[in-house]
Scaffold this active site. Sequence first.
Site, mmCIF file in Angstrom:
data_model
loop_
_atom_site.group_PDB
_atom_site.id
_atom_site.type_symbol
_atom_site.label_atom_id
_atom_site.label_comp_id
_atom_site.label_asym_id
_atom_site.label_seq_id
_atom_site.Cartn_x
_atom_site.Cartn_y
_atom_site.Cartn_z
ATOM 1 C CB ILE A 12 -30.064 -14.765 13.746
ATOM 2 C CG1 ILE A 12 -30.042 -14.389 15.144
ATOM 3 C CG2 ILE A 12 -28.918 -14.508 12.838
ATOM 4 C CD1 ILE A 12 -28.490 -14.967 15.962
ATOM 5 C CD GLN A 86 -27.819 -17.987 10.208
ATOM 6 O OE1 GLN A 86 -27.863 -17.387 11.416
ATOM 7 N NE2 GLN A 86 -26.667 -18.053 9.690
ATOM 8 C CD GLN A 89 -36.288 -26.879 19.227
ATOM 9 O OE1 GLN A 89 -37.351 -27.268 18.427
ATOM 10 N NE2 GLN A 89 -36.616 -25.602 19.941
ATOM 11 C CE1 TYR A 154 -29.137 -23.802 20.425
ATOM 12 C CE2 TYR A 154 -27.620 -22.922 21.740
ATOM 13 C CZ TYR A 154 -28.290 -22.750 20.883
ATOM 14 O OH TYR A 154 -28.338 -21.877 19.976
ATOM 15 C CB ILE A 210 -33.218 -11.312 38.095
ATOM 16 C CG1 ILE A 210 -33.410 -10.143 37.565
ATOM 17 C CG2 ILE A 210 -32.093 -12.083 38.222
ATOM 18 C CD1 ILE A 210 -32.182 -9.160 38.207
#
Length: 328
Positions: A12, A86, A89, A154, A210
């Site tokens: 990003i 931005q 980790q 996270y 998946i």
Amino acid sequence: MNVLVTGGAGFIGGHISEQLAGSGHDVTVLDNFEPYYDLGIKEHNVEAAREATAATGGEYQLVQESITDENIVNDLVASSDVVYHQAAQAGVRKSVEEPKKVNSYNVDGTVNVLNAARKHDIDRVVVASSSSVYGKPEYLPYDEDHPTTPVSPYGVSKLATEQYARVYSEIYGLPTVSLRYFTVYGPRMRPNMAMTNFVSRCLHGKSPVIYGTGEQTRDFTYVEDVRRVNEQLLTDDSADGEIVNIGSTDNIDIQTLAEVVRDEIAPDLDIVYDDPREGDAEHTHADVSKATKLLDYEPTFDIRKGVQEFIAWYRENQDWYDPLVRRS
């Protein structure tokens, strides 16, 4: 304007840097080139931004250091007008393995950026947050008032990141905006994501895998929509002090995503299943009405259009991007 993009060699951040450089701004990128995935992808992000800079006559500077270095951060912020923070980790599974490292980058590094921005009276800090802050849904789609109960280190680190930004805005008057991204995808994205895995395997005649039942849902957001709203915030103060969802409103289950990718590339392949991965959220779905109200944000890519665009780009760049090609 002089713009600092932390993590500007990442997915990003690289697109934001390219967009701003292409609009004639002087861009400085701070990135430590953490080898979380193939660094060749980061090098292509840098090259894309350099090419955009050359076309407009601006300046582009790459600084290969870390946001955990307080002095480096201070020096770079001091010569900037706006900061796009931005750097982080990335990776839910990585955070489960190394929570302390994730906290160091995502929380301590953010405080370094905010302290420097406050000290040097920066016009605005735009902070990358994540839908991971929501955790288990009490209702869908998520609006910004939904309880935040992340299910991974996270997600916890991203929640701390955006809350520090909010507090610095309220207490110190530092203009900040935190954008909660919902599963951003597109050219040069990280190669260890579900979509890239599906595309890569199908292009090589292998069944998409998946992890789990495939009933998990995601709100996939095309990177062009993300970089457009970030560029708007260069001068738009309508969302200062706010935390805002940036998604697509186009919710899809992983089973259907695998089928869409498979049907575009190799319709005869079967889909196979493996054990679910620890720390992954079961569902994400964005309510973007706040972004629409404050920023006139309207996503322009639905998932099928975005998948087609991404597959076309992937085919054109497979020689350097595809992990199976690189290992052969």
